[in-house]
Structures are given as C-alpha cells and as structure tokens.
Design an enzyme around this catalytic site. Structure first.
Site, PDB file in Angstrom:
ATOM      1  CE1 TYR A   1     -10.199   7.471   0.717  1.00  0.00           C
ATOM      2  CE2 TYR A   1      -9.378   7.835   2.952  1.00  0.00           C
ATOM      3  CZ  TYR A   1     -10.198   7.145   2.073  1.00  0.00           C
ATOM      4  OH  TYR A   1     -11.035   6.155   2.535  1.00  0.00           O
TER       5      TYR A   1
ATOM      6  CE  LYS B   1     -14.781   7.262   1.316  1.00  0.00           C
ATOM      7  NZ  LYS B   1     -15.370   6.241   0.410  1.00  0.00           N
TER       8      LYS B   1
ATOM      9  N   GLY C   1       0.880  16.099   6.195  1.00  0.00           N
ATOM     10  CA  GLY C   1      -0.451  16.191   6.834  1.00  0.00           C
ATOM     11  C   GLY C   1      -0.859  14.922   7.557  1.00  0.00           C
TER      12      GLY C   1
ATOM     13  CB  THR D   1      -8.191   1.541  -9.887  1.00  0.00           C
ATOM     14  OG1 THR D   1      -8.385   0.928  -8.606  1.00  0.00           O
ATOM     15  CG2 THR D   1      -9.396   2.369 -10.263  1.00  0.00           C
TER      16      THR D   1
ATOM     17  N   PRO E   1       9.303   0.674   5.598  1.00  0.00           N
ATOM     18  CG  PRO E   1       8.244   1.624   3.717  1.00  0.00           C
ATOM     19  CD  PRO E   1       8.497   0.313   4.411  1.00  0.00           C
TER      20      PRO E   1
ATOM     21  N   GLY F   1     -12.099  -4.669  -5.033  1.00  0.00           N
ATOM     22  CA  GLY F   1     -11.093  -4.152  -4.112  1.00  0.00           C
ATOM     23  C   GLY F   1     -11.006  -5.027  -2.864  1.00  0.00           C
TER      24      GLY F   1
ATOM     25  CB  THR G   1     -13.110   6.744   5.825  1.00  0.00           C
ATOM     26  OG1 THR G   1     -11.946   6.613   6.650  1.00  0.00           O
ATOM     27  CG2 THR G   1     -13.033   8.100   5.137  1.00  0.00           C
ATOM     28  CG  ASP G   2     -11.277   6.165  10.966  1.00  0.00           C
ATOM     29  OD1 ASP G   2     -10.788   6.311   9.833  1.00  0.00           O
ATOM     30  OD2 ASP G   2     -10.709   5.505  11.869  1.00  0.00           O
ATOM     31  CD  GLU G   3      -7.673   8.539   6.394  1.00  0.00           C
ATOM     32  OE1 GLU G   3      -7.431   9.606   5.807  1.00  0.00           O
ATOM     33  OE2 GLU G   3      -7.002   7.513   6.229  1.00  0.00           O
TER      34      GLU G   3
HETATM   35  P1  NAD Z   1      -9.644  -0.556  -2.435  1.00  0.00           P
HETATM   36  O1  NAD Z   1      -8.805   0.538  -2.975  1.00  0.00           O
HETATM   37  O2  NAD Z   1      -9.009  -1.846  -2.074  1.00  0.00           O
HETATM   38  O3  NAD Z   1     -10.846  -0.871  -3.437  1.00  0.00           O
HETATM   39  C1  NAD Z   1     -11.549   0.151  -4.111  1.00  0.00           C
HETATM   40  C2  NAD Z   1     -12.200  -0.472  -5.336  1.00  0.00           C
HETATM   41  O4  NAD Z   1     -12.952   0.554  -6.017  1.00  0.00           O
HETATM   42  C3  NAD Z   1     -11.174  -1.024  -6.349  1.00  0.00           C
HETATM   43  O5  NAD Z   1     -11.550  -2.308  -6.745  1.00  0.00           O
HETATM   44  C4  NAD Z   1     -11.263  -0.038  -7.512  1.00  0.00           C
HETATM   45  O6  NAD Z   1     -10.992  -0.637  -8.768  1.00  0.00           O
HETATM   46  C5  NAD Z   1     -12.700   0.440  -7.404  1.00  0.00           C
HETATM   47  N1  NAD Z   1     -12.910   1.770  -8.020  1.00  0.00           N
HETATM   48  C6  NAD Z   1     -12.198   2.894  -7.779  1.00  0.00           C
HETATM   49  N2  NAD Z   1     -12.678   3.911  -8.536  1.00  0.00           N
HETATM   50  C7  NAD Z   1     -13.705   3.394  -9.252  1.00  0.00           C
HETATM   51  C8  NAD Z   1     -14.603   3.942 -10.203  1.00  0.00           C
HETATM   52  N3  NAD Z   1     -14.526   5.228 -10.590  1.00  0.00           N
HETATM   53  N4  NAD Z   1     -15.548   3.138 -10.738  1.00  0.00           N
HETATM   54  C9  NAD Z   1     -15.636   1.823 -10.373  1.00  0.00           C
HETATM   55  N5  NAD Z   1     -14.805   1.258  -9.487  1.00  0.00           N
HETATM   56  C10 NAD Z   1     -13.849   2.031  -8.930  1.00  0.00           C
HETATM   57  O7  NAD Z   1     -10.396   0.078  -1.173  1.00  0.00           O
HETATM   58  P2  NAD Z   1     -10.967  -0.591   0.148  1.00  0.00           P
HETATM   59  O8  NAD Z   1      -9.938  -0.530   1.195  1.00  0.00           O
HETATM   60  O9  NAD Z   1     -11.588  -1.887  -0.214  1.00  0.00           O
HETATM   61  O10 NAD Z   1     -12.103   0.454   0.537  1.00  0.00           O
HETATM   62  C11 NAD Z   1     -13.451   0.313   0.073  1.00  0.00           C
HETATM   63  C12 NAD Z   1     -14.269   1.480   0.594  1.00  0.00           C
HETATM   64  O11 NAD Z   1     -14.257   1.505   2.013  1.00  0.00           O
HETATM   65  C13 NAD Z   1     -13.752   2.847   0.140  1.00  0.00           C
HETATM   66  O12 NAD Z   1     -14.871   3.667  -0.137  1.00  0.00           O
HETATM   67  C14 NAD Z   1     -12.983   3.375   1.341  1.00  0.00           C
HETATM   68  O13 NAD Z   1     -12.977   4.783   1.358  1.00  0.00           O
HETATM   69  C15 NAD Z   1     -13.808   2.794   2.476  1.00  0.00           C
HETATM   70  N6  NAD Z   1     -13.050   2.540   3.724  1.00  0.00           N
HETATM   71  C16 NAD Z   1     -11.916   1.772   3.719  1.00  0.00           C
HETATM   72  C17 NAD Z   1     -11.247   1.518   4.914  1.00  0.00           C
HETATM   73  C18 NAD Z   1      -9.996   0.679   4.958  1.00  0.00           C
HETATM   74  O14 NAD Z   1      -9.344   0.639   6.008  1.00  0.00           O
HETATM   75  N7  NAD Z   1      -9.620  -0.020   3.896  1.00  0.00           N
HETATM   76  C19 NAD Z   1     -11.748   2.052   6.116  1.00  0.00           C
HETATM   77  C20 NAD Z   1     -12.904   2.847   6.089  1.00  0.00           C
HETATM   78  C21 NAD Z   1     -13.560   3.073   4.879  1.00  0.00           C
HETATM   79  O1  DAU Z   2      -8.971   4.982   8.743  1.00  0.00           O
HETATM   80  C1  DAU Z   2      -9.566   4.454   7.594  1.00  0.00           C
HETATM   81  C2  DAU Z   2      -8.619   4.623   6.424  1.00  0.00           C
HETATM   82  O2  DAU Z   2      -7.542   3.706   6.629  1.00  0.00           O
HETATM   83  C3  DAU Z   2      -9.292   4.364   5.081  1.00  0.00           C
HETATM   84  O3  DAU Z   2     -10.296   5.316   4.885  1.00  0.00           O
HETATM   85  C4  DAU Z   2      -8.253   4.447   3.961  1.00  0.00           C
HETATM   86  O4  DAU Z   2      -8.838   4.123   2.717  1.00  0.00           O
HETATM   87  C5  DAU Z   2      -7.139   3.442   4.254  1.00  0.00           C
HETATM   88  O5  DAU Z   2      -6.128   3.567   3.268  1.00  0.00           O
HETATM   89  C6  DAU Z   2      -6.541   3.702   5.639  1.00  0.00           C
HETATM   90  O6  DAU Z   2      -5.818   4.959   5.660  1.00  0.00           O
HETATM   91  P1  DAU Z   2      -4.414   5.113   6.419  1.00  0.00           P
HETATM   92  O7  DAU Z   2      -3.699   6.254   5.828  1.00  0.00           O
HETATM   93  O8  DAU Z   2      -4.608   5.087   7.886  1.00  0.00           O
HETATM   94  O9  DAU Z   2      -3.736   3.677   6.003  1.00  0.00           O
HETATM   95  P2  DAU Z   2      -2.248   3.326   5.508  1.00  0.00           P
HETATM   96  O10 DAU Z   2      -2.194   1.843   5.479  1.00  0.00           O
HETATM   97  O11 DAU Z   2      -1.856   4.072   4.291  1.00  0.00           O
HETATM   98  O12 DAU Z   2      -1.353   3.856   6.716  1.00  0.00           O
HETATM   99  C7  DAU Z   2      -1.564   3.397   8.050  1.00  0.00           C
HETATM  100  C8  DAU Z   2      -0.550   4.082   8.934  1.00  0.00           C
HETATM  101  O13 DAU Z   2       0.762   3.574   8.614  1.00  0.00           O
HETATM  102  C9  DAU Z   2      -0.476   5.588   8.723  1.00  0.00           C
HETATM  103  O14 DAU Z   2      -0.260   6.230   9.973  1.00  0.00           O
HETATM  104  C10 DAU Z   2       0.735   5.786   7.833  1.00  0.00           C
HETATM  105  C11 DAU Z   2       1.648   4.641   8.214  1.00  0.00           C
HETATM  106  N1  DAU Z   2       2.490   4.135   7.114  1.00  0.00           N
HETATM  107  C12 DAU Z   2       1.890   3.784   5.948  1.00  0.00           C
HETATM  108  C13 DAU Z   2       2.631   3.295   4.893  1.00  0.00           C
HETATM  109  C14 DAU Z   2       1.958   2.925   3.583  1.00  0.00           C
HETATM  110  C15 DAU Z   2       3.865   3.980   7.305  1.00  0.00           C
HETATM  111  O15 DAU Z   2       4.419   4.284   8.372  1.00  0.00           O
HETATM  112  N2  DAU Z   2       4.608   3.498   6.251  1.00  0.00           N
HETATM  113  C16 DAU Z   2       4.047   3.160   5.049  1.00  0.00           C
HETATM  114  O16 DAU Z   2       4.798   2.747   4.119  1.00  0.00           O
END
Ligand code: NAD
Ligand code: DAU
Length: 355
Positions: A157, A161, A282, A38, A212, A12, A129-131
C-alpha cells in the site's frame, strides 16, 4: 468564477467527510464526486447530501481516462482522495493498489495537465500518507517525520502511495502542473470502514466480540480527527504553495495497546476482550508527524483531535449509527473480488482465483 471541485473517492471515509465539510464551509462551491464504490466506498456515507446543482455523484473508475477527462473539463480544481487504502488487503493482493493508486493517479494527472494547462489555472491536491516515510524506532521518541525525511515505504500500500506521490511531484517539476501533496497521519471519525482498527474494535466490542491486537501491541500511530484533516485539505487547496508537500498531524501518538485500553474504558469493558494475534507482515513500528510547516506557513492548527473527547465522540457516533456499521460489516470481504473485478470488467486485471 464559482469554484467547482472534483473530489475523487468521495464515498469513502475521508471523502464523504470532506464533501460535507466543503458544503458547510464553502456553500457557493460546486462538487463533483467520482467514486468506484469499492468495498470501502459507500453511497450511504452521503445519504444526507442531495444531488442538486451543488453536488453531483458519478460512479466510475479514476483509471477511465475519457470519463476523467470529461469531468475535469467541467471543474476548476481536484482533490484526489480515491485509493485502495487498507494495508492488510495490499499484503493479500497488491494488484488493485497499483491499478487505483498508481495508474489512477497518473490518469488524473494527465487529464489535469491537458485541461488546466489550456486554461492556465486549476490546482490538484493529492492525499499521500505518512506511511510513505516508512517506520520510526520506538526508542527514539525525539524523531518525527518532516517533509524532508526520505521515502522508505515498507508495504505494498505505502509503496503504491509513494509512487503516486512521486508522480505528482514529477508533473509539477516537468510540466509546471499546480499541485500540492499532503502526507497525513492516521484519521479517525464517523463513516470509517470497519476494517480499520478504530471502527473494527469499537464495533466488535459493541457486538460482544473480541478485538484482534496484532503482535505485541506496541506499534505507535499518530491520530488525527477527520474534521481536522478536512480543514487542512481545504487550507492547502486555497492557500498551499504550488509544488509544496505538507505533513498533517495532531501530535497525538498512542500505541495500539493504549488505544485499545482507551476504547475498552469508553465502552466499559475489560482487558479480557483483547485477543493477541499474529503480527501484520512488515508492520511499521511507529509513525510520528512533524506538521510545523503547515502550522507556520499556512497558520493551520488541529483543533478537533484531542483525546479523550474526540475519541469518545467517535465511539458515540458508532453507537448511534448501528444500522450503518451492521450493514457495512455484513459485507466485509464477502463478494469483494466479484465486485472489484466483475463490476468493471477490467480485462487487464486477472482475478486472484484465475492466477
Ligand atoms: P477509503 O478506503 O475509506 O476510501 C477510498 C475511496 O476511494 C472509496 O470510496 C473507494 O470506492 C474509492 N476508490 C478506490 N479506488 C477507486 C478507483 N479506481 N476509482 C474511483 N474510486 C476509487 O479511504 P480513506 O481512508 O478515506 O482515504 C482517502 C485517501 O486519503 C486515500 O488516498 C488514502 O491513501 C489517504 N490517507 C488516508 C489516511 C487515513 O488514515 N484514512 C491517512 C492519510 C492518507
Ligand atoms: O498512517 C496513515 C495510514 O493509516 C493511511 O495511509 C492508511 O490508508 C490507513 O489505513 C492507516 O493505516 P494503518 O495500517 O496505520 O491503519 P489500520 O487501522 O489498518 O491499523 C492501525 C494499527 O492497528 C496498525 O498498527 C495495525 C493495528 N491493527 C489493525 C487492525 C486492522 C491491529 O492491531 N489489529 C487490527 O485488526
């Protein structure tokens, strides 16, 4: 003994950056990466990393207990990143989130407990996550989430978490498993799946499409560059206090409208490219992280997240890697459920069309 880290979800966004980061920072370490591939997991994210004695990829599901048990048996530590991660998808269908995020984490915890307890060593770092803290009001800029803030997740989600986060805590408290929980803010950087806002907006603009923007665009996120999160993960793996939870943030709060205007500026485009669309259900208003504990206890600092440089570098990466995102984007949502449910024949999961 040479450290051998099991990284879950290494194909990922954060996982692939973390595999590369560990290889660069700790060249003697071995890495095994388990990933189910995935829609967000992509082998191309690690196309530059050869499989050799230092790196091995295993395609598999973290809910597969016998497989996970075998892999952990060979490893000294686990950095558990694998998850379903997109909030909008969790609103469409929460079931895969319970499967991977809750059941998957419990599977990892049980296998870690068996192996690490028998060996009296081995650490699990879990990416929460901070969420999980829920939402802060826009009119209280003085408020930030600390590690002691209550968990009030607002979407499927973040609820999944939070469940996993609490299971990790429970395995530490009940069984003494050596665990560290990290709660990080929004990451940005290379190889992020273009359903998340920054890569979606950048690639849309590069394609000449509108972006969007949900609702009034006033929702605030705290942005950290993925390399800073990788350095925090490594710091917590090596020096975090067992049983501790650490917030990770970069003091980089922006509203979605500010973020969008910044991207339009970097790409030389105008406000007419914004489409105001219906709000996310939400939709959390504001996230803001207080990372003092990590900064003071472990002397960690975010050093690569400052805007506009970090954002401009990220935009450049997408400009320079057009073939990567075009290939990824052409498959977004297409065949998602076929791959999600068909590839692993998970009898316990009905496909949405069968319900
Ligand atoms: P991502 O969606 O890019 O990657 C997730 C990876 O997990 C993918 O490669 C997917 O194939 C794999 N995966 C999903 N389900 C699986 C399963 N059942 N078995 C094996 N592999 C599986 O996500 P990311 O943004 O890289 O996030 C990684 C982690 O960090 C997550 O746990 C997410 O909750 C956490 N996180 C992400 C952010 C962010 O902003 N991206 C912030 C805080 C925490
Ligand atoms: O805060 C950490 C989280 O950040 C991680 O735990 C999640 O895995 C990661 O997906 C991310 O969640 P968000 O919902 O904050 O990220 P996203 O990029 O989906 O959206 C960021 C902000 O932008 C959110 O307020 C929604 C808005 N948005 C998002 C999309 C996809 C839009 O306005 N338009 C869009 O099309």
């Amino acid at each position: 003994m040479t450290r051998h880290v099991l990284i879950t979800g290494g194909c990922g966004f954060i996982g692939s950056n973390f595999v590369r980061y560990v290889r660069a920072q700790r060249p003697a370490w071995r890495i095994t990466n388990i990933d189910k591939l995935t829609e967000a997991g992509n082998l191309q994210n690690l196309a530059d990393v050869p499989e050799d004695e230092r790196y091995r990829f295993v395609m598999g599901d973290i809910c597969d207990a016998p497989l996970v048990g075998r892999l952990i048996h060979d490893c000294t530590d686990i950095v558990h990143l694998a998850a379903e991660t997109h909030v909008d998808r969790s609103i469409m269908d929460a079931r895969p989130f319970i499967h991977s995020n809750v059941l998957g984490t419990q599977t990892i915890l049980d296998a870690a407990l068996r192996t690490f307890e028998a060996r009296s060593s081995g650490r699990l770092v879990f990416a929460s996550t901070d969420e999980v803290y829920g939402s802060l009001p826009l009119d209280r800029p003085d408020l930030k989430f600390t590690e002691d803030s209550p968990l009030r997740p607002n979407n499927p989600y973040s609820a999944s978490k939070a469940a996993a986060d609490m299971m990790v805590r429970a395995y530490h408290e009940t069984f003494g498993l050596d665990c560290v929980v990290t709660r990080c803010c929004n990451n940005f950087g290379p190889n992020q799946f273009p359903e998340k806002v920054i890569p979606l907006f950048v690639t849309n603009l590069l394609e000449g499409k509108h972006v969007p923007l949900y609702g009034d665009g006033k929702n605030v996120r705290d942005w950290i560059h993925v390399e800073d999160y990788c350095s925090a993960l490594l710091t917590m793996l090596e020096r975090g206090q067992s049983g501790a939870t650490y917030n990770v943030g970069a003091n980089n709060e922006r509203s979605n409208l500010e973020l969008t205007r910044e991207l339009l500026r970097v790409l030389g485009q105008g406000p007419d490219m914004i489409r105001h669309v219906a709000d996310r259900l939400g939709h959390d208003r504001r996230y803001a992280i207080d990372a003092t504990k990590l900064e003071t206890e472990l002397s960690w600092q975010a050093t690569r997240s400052a805007w506009p440089e970090a954002l401009e570098r990220t935009v450049r990466w997408y400009q320079d890697n057009e073939s990567w995102w075009r290939a990824v984007k052409s498959g977004v949502y297409k065949d998602y459920y076929r791959r999600q449910y068909g590839l692993f024949d998970e009898a316990e999961m009905d496909s949405p069309s069968a319900r």
